[in-house]
Design a protein around this motif. Structure first.
Motif, PDB file in Angstrom:
ATOM      1  N   ALA A  92       0.838  -1.208   0.000  1.00 17.47           N
ATOM      2  CA  ALA A  92       0.000   0.000   0.000  1.00 17.47           C
ATOM      3  C   ALA A  92       0.866   1.249   0.000  1.00 17.47           C
ATOM      4  CB  ALA A  92      -0.934  -0.006   1.208  1.00 17.47           C
ATOM      5  N   LEU A  93       1.933   1.247   0.786  1.00 18.73           N
ATOM      6  CA  LEU A  93       2.842   2.388   0.792  1.00 18.73           C
ATOM      7  C   LEU A  93       3.484   2.555  -0.577  1.00 18.73           C
ATOM      8  CD1 LEU A  93       4.343   4.675   2.216  1.00 18.73           C
ATOM      9  CD2 LEU A  93       6.018   2.967   2.985  1.00 18.73           C
ATOM     10  N   GLY A  94       3.921   1.461  -1.171  1.00 23.96           N
ATOM     11  CA  GLY A  94       4.523   1.522  -2.505  1.00 23.96           C
ATOM     12  C   GLY A  94       3.583   2.098  -3.542  1.00 23.96           C
ATOM     13  N   ARG A  95       2.314   1.722  -3.478  1.00 21.44           N
ATOM     14  CA  ARG A  95       1.330   2.284  -4.429  1.00 21.44           C
ATOM     15  C   ARG A  95       1.167   3.780  -4.216  1.00 21.44           C
ATOM     16  NH1 ARG A  95      -1.228  -2.599  -3.228  1.00 21.44           N
ATOM     17  NH2 ARG A  95      -2.570  -1.606  -1.667  1.00 21.44           N
ATOM     18  N   ARG A  96       1.109   4.214  -2.965  1.00 16.67           N
ATOM     19  CA  ARG A  96       0.957   5.644  -2.664  1.00 16.67           C
ATOM     20  C   ARG A  96       2.190   6.422  -3.121  1.00 16.67           C
ATOM     21  NH1 ARG A  96      -1.568   8.483  -3.269  1.00 16.67           N
ATOM     22  NH2 ARG A  96      -1.484   9.946  -1.571  1.00 16.67           N
ATOM     23  N   LEU A  97       3.374   5.861  -2.873  1.00 11.66           N
ATOM     24  CA  LEU A  97       4.599   6.531  -3.323  1.00 11.66           C
ATOM     25  C   LEU A  97       4.638   6.610  -4.849  1.00 11.66           C
ATOM     26  CD1 LEU A  97       7.166   4.913  -0.866  1.00 11.66           C
ATOM     27  CD2 LEU A  97       6.477   7.330  -0.925  1.00 11.66           C
ATOM     28  N   ALA A  98       4.246   5.535  -5.519  1.00 14.76           N
ATOM     29  CA  ALA A  98       4.219   5.546  -6.988  1.00 14.76           C
ATOM     30  C   ALA A  98       3.253   6.601  -7.512  1.00 14.76           C
ATOM     31  CB  ALA A  98       3.845   4.159  -7.515  1.00 14.76           C
ATOM     32  N   GLY A  99       2.165   6.834  -6.773  1.00 11.94           N
ATOM     33  CA  GLY A  99       1.203   7.849  -7.182  1.00 11.94           C
ATOM     34  C   GLY A  99       1.723   9.270  -7.069  1.00 11.94           C
ATOM     35  N   LEU A 100       2.830   9.470  -6.378  1.00 13.16           N
ATOM     36  CA  LEU A 100       3.421  10.805  -6.253  1.00 13.16           C
ATOM     37  C   LEU A 100       4.363  11.144  -7.406  1.00 13.16           C
ATOM     38  CD1 LEU A 100       4.394  10.729  -2.466  1.00 13.16           C
ATOM     39  CD2 LEU A 100       2.359  11.770  -3.492  1.00 13.16           C
ATOM     40  N   ILE A 101       4.788  10.133  -8.147  1.00  6.86           N
ATOM     41  CA  ILE A 101       5.827  10.340  -9.154  1.00  6.86           C
ATOM     42  C   ILE A 101       5.377  11.300 -10.254  1.00  6.86           C
ATOM     43  CG2 ILE A 101       7.259   9.217 -10.912  1.00  6.86           C
ATOM     44  CD1 ILE A 101       7.205   6.696  -9.071  1.00  6.86           C
ATOM     45  N   ALA A 102       4.307  10.996 -10.949  1.00  2.47           N
ATOM     46  CA  ALA A 102       3.892  11.830 -12.092  1.00  2.47           C
ATOM     47  C   ALA A 102       3.583  13.276 -11.686  1.00  2.47           C
ATOM     48  CB  ALA A 102       2.711  11.194 -12.820  1.00  2.47           C
ATOM     49  N   PRO A 103       2.767  13.521 -10.652  1.00  5.58           N
ATOM     50  CA  PRO A 103       2.499  14.917 -10.314  1.00  5.58           C
ATOM     51  C   PRO A 103       3.740  15.656  -9.825  1.00  5.58           C
ATOM     52  CG  PRO A 103       1.413  13.475  -8.727  1.00  5.58           C
ATOM     53  CD  PRO A 103       1.972  12.606  -9.813  1.00  5.58           C
ATOM     54  N   SER A 104       4.628  14.964  -9.150  1.00  9.90           N
ATOM     55  CA  SER A 104       5.852  15.623  -8.673  1.00  9.90           C
ATOM     56  C   SER A 104       6.776  15.960  -9.830  1.00  9.90           C
ATOM     57  CB  SER A 104       6.569  14.731  -7.658  1.00  9.90           C
ATOM     58  OG  SER A 104       5.759  14.532  -6.518  1.00  9.90           O
ATOM     59  N   ARG A 105       6.940  15.028 -10.768  1.00 11.31           N
ATOM     60  CA  ARG A 105       7.804  15.293 -11.927  1.00 11.31           C
ATOM     61  C   ARG A 105       7.264  16.418 -12.801  1.00 11.31           C
ATOM     62  NH1 ARG A 105       9.409   9.156 -13.924  1.00 11.31           N
ATOM     63  NH2 ARG A 105      10.890   8.725 -12.212  1.00 11.31           N
ATOM     64  N   ALA A 106       5.963  16.661 -12.751  1.00 12.74           N
ATOM     65  CA  ALA A 106       5.348  17.711 -13.564  1.00 12.74           C
ATOM     66  C   ALA A 106       5.488  19.106 -12.933  1.00 12.74           C
ATOM     67  CB  ALA A 106       3.867  17.396 -13.785  1.00 12.74           C
ATOM     68  N   GLU A 107       5.953  19.171 -11.707  1.00 16.53           N
ATOM     69  CA  GLU A 107       6.057  20.457 -11.016  1.00 16.53           C
ATOM     70  C   GLU A 107       7.228  21.288 -11.536  1.00 16.53           C
ATOM     71  OE1 GLU A 107       5.977  20.262  -6.708  1.00 16.53           O
ATOM     72  OE2 GLU A 107       4.919  18.353  -6.863  1.00 16.53           O
ATOM     73  N   PRO A 108       7.070  22.613 -11.494  1.00 19.67           N
ATOM     74  CA  PRO A 108       8.206  23.482 -11.838  1.00 19.67           C
ATOM     75  C   PRO A 108       9.365  23.210 -10.879  1.00 19.67           C
ATOM     76  CG  PRO A 108       6.187  24.758 -11.570  1.00 19.67           C
ATOM     77  CD  PRO A 108       5.885  23.362 -11.113  1.00 19.67           C
ATOM     78  N   GLY A 109      10.539  23.101 -11.428  1.00 18.72           N
ATOM     79  CA  GLY A 109      11.727  22.921 -10.597  1.00 18.72           C
ATOM     80  C   GLY A 109      12.119  21.488 -10.336  1.00 18.72           C
ATOM     81  N   CYS A 110      11.265  20.527 -10.673  1.00 22.93           N
ATOM     82  CA  CYS A 110      11.604  19.121 -10.443  1.00 22.93           C
ATOM     83  C   CYS A 110      12.545  18.642 -11.554  1.00 22.93           C
ATOM     84  CB  CYS A 110      10.355  18.244 -10.404  1.00 22.93           C
ATOM     85  SG  CYS A 110      10.743  16.500 -10.067  1.00 22.93           S
ATOM     86  N   ILE A 111      13.707  18.184 -11.146  1.00 25.88           N
ATOM     87  CA  ILE A 111      14.679  17.625 -12.088  1.00 25.88           C
ATOM     88  C   ILE A 111      14.526  16.106 -12.142  1.00 25.88           C
ATOM     89  CG2 ILE A 111      17.151  17.301 -12.536  1.00 25.88           C
ATOM     90  CD1 ILE A 111      17.530  20.042 -11.046  1.00 25.88           C
ATOM     91  N   ALA A 112      14.320  15.501 -10.975  1.00 27.69           N
ATOM     92  CA  ALA A 112      14.153  14.049 -10.890  1.00 27.69           C
ATOM     93  C   ALA A 112      13.344  13.718  -9.646  1.00 27.69           C
ATOM     94  CB  ALA A 112      15.505  13.345 -10.841  1.00 27.69           C
ATOM     95  N   TYR A 113      12.554  12.668  -9.747  1.00 23.92           N
ATOM     96  CA  TYR A 113      11.754  12.186  -8.611  1.00 23.92           C
ATOM     97  C   TYR A 113      11.633  10.678  -8.777  1.00 23.92           C
ATOM     98  CZ  TYR A 113       8.207  12.302  -4.959  1.00 23.92           C
ATOM     99  OH  TYR A 113       7.520  12.134  -3.776  1.00 23.92           O
ATOM    100  N   ASP A 114      12.343   9.922  -7.939  1.00 22.34           N
ATOM    101  CA  ASP A 114      12.400   8.477  -8.083  1.00 22.34           C
ATOM    102  C   ASP A 114      12.105   7.786  -6.758  1.00 22.34           C
ATOM    103  OD1 ASP A 114      13.377   8.274 -10.896  1.00 22.34           O
ATOM    104  OD2 ASP A 114      15.036   9.426 -10.053  1.00 22.34           O
ATOM    105  N   VAL A 115      11.381   6.678  -6.830  1.00 17.25           N
ATOM    106  CA  VAL A 115      11.022   5.875  -5.663  1.00 17.25           C
ATOM    107  C   VAL A 115      11.794   4.563  -5.734  1.00 17.25           C
ATOM    108  CG1 VAL A 115       9.137   4.652  -4.505  1.00 17.25           C
ATOM    109  CG2 VAL A 115       8.732   6.917  -5.493  1.00 17.25           C
ATOM    110  N   HIS A 116      12.355   4.147  -4.592  1.00 13.27           N
ATOM    111  CA  HIS A 116      13.145   2.923  -4.512  1.00 13.27           C
ATOM    112  C   HIS A 116      12.651   2.063  -3.362  1.00 13.27           C
ATOM    113  CE1 HIS A 116      16.426   4.707  -7.026  1.00 13.27           C
ATOM    114  NE2 HIS A 116      15.920   5.810  -6.519  1.00 13.27           N
ATOM    115  N   GLN A 117      12.713   0.737  -3.544  1.00 14.65           N
ATOM    116  CA  GLN A 117      12.397  -0.225  -2.484  1.00 14.65           C
ATOM    117  C   GLN A 117      13.646  -1.061  -2.229  1.00 14.65           C
ATOM    118  OE1 GLN A 117       9.395  -3.190  -3.431  1.00 14.65           O
ATOM    119  NE2 GLN A 117       8.846  -3.428  -1.277  1.00 14.65           N
ATOM    120  N   SER A 118      13.958  -1.298  -0.963  1.00 10.43           N
ATOM    121  CA  SER A 118      15.141  -2.064  -0.598  1.00 10.43           C
ATOM    122  C   SER A 118      15.066  -3.495  -1.128  1.00 10.43           C
ATOM    123  CB  SER A 118      15.281  -2.097   0.924  1.00 10.43           C
ATOM    124  OG  SER A 118      16.302  -3.006   1.309  1.00 10.43           O
ATOM    125  N   ASN A 119      16.190  -3.991  -1.611  1.00 11.29           N
ATOM    126  CA  ASN A 119      16.279  -5.383  -2.052  1.00 11.29           C
ATOM    127  C   ASN A 119      16.371  -6.338  -0.872  1.00 11.29           C
ATOM    128  OD1 ASN A 119      16.280  -4.608  -4.749  1.00 11.29           O
ATOM    129  ND2 ASN A 119      18.503  -4.443  -4.809  1.00 11.29           N
TER     130      ASN A 119
END
Length: 105
Positions: free
Chosen positions: A19-46
């Motif tokens: 559930a947390l992973g889905r919520r974090l993934a949902g932040l990627i597109a709107p965050s990357r579309a913001e002014p000033g965003c160069i990169a926005y990446d979500v990672h999960q530990s192996n």
């Protein structure tokens, strides 16, 4: 201008990692579309599937601050207590090395 790097380490409550992973993934597109965003990446530990981190690069501290006030971030912040164990570990960093060159990219 040297970009600002912002990193957030987040530990999911037991049974809440997907559930947390889905919520974090949902932040990627709107965050990357913001002014000033160069990169926005979500990672999960192996090694630990309950441990996540978000790695962000912003043109300025002001644009990062504006990002944190956006509705999608405020909504996510309100959902966090039900999804995470403990507190977020947050850090802001400034790169001190020259950027890497990627001749094969």
């Amino acid at each position: 201008m040297v970009p600002l790097t912002h990193i957030a380490f987040i530990r999911a409550r037991p049974g809440c990692s997907q559930a947390l992973g889905r919520r974090l993934a949902g932040l990627i597109a709107p965050s990357r579309a913001e002014p000033g965003c160069i990169a926005y990446d979500v990672h999960q530990s192996n090694e630990d599937p309950d441990l996540w981190f978000v790695h962000e690069n912003w043109r300025s501290p002001e644009e990062l601050a504006a990002h944190l006030e956006r509705p999608h971030m405020q909504h996510f912040a309100n959902e966090l207590p039900a999804l995470i164990k403990g507190d977020l570990t947050l850090g802001s960093f400034t790169r001190t090395s020259a950027p890497a060159l990627h001749p094969h990219a």
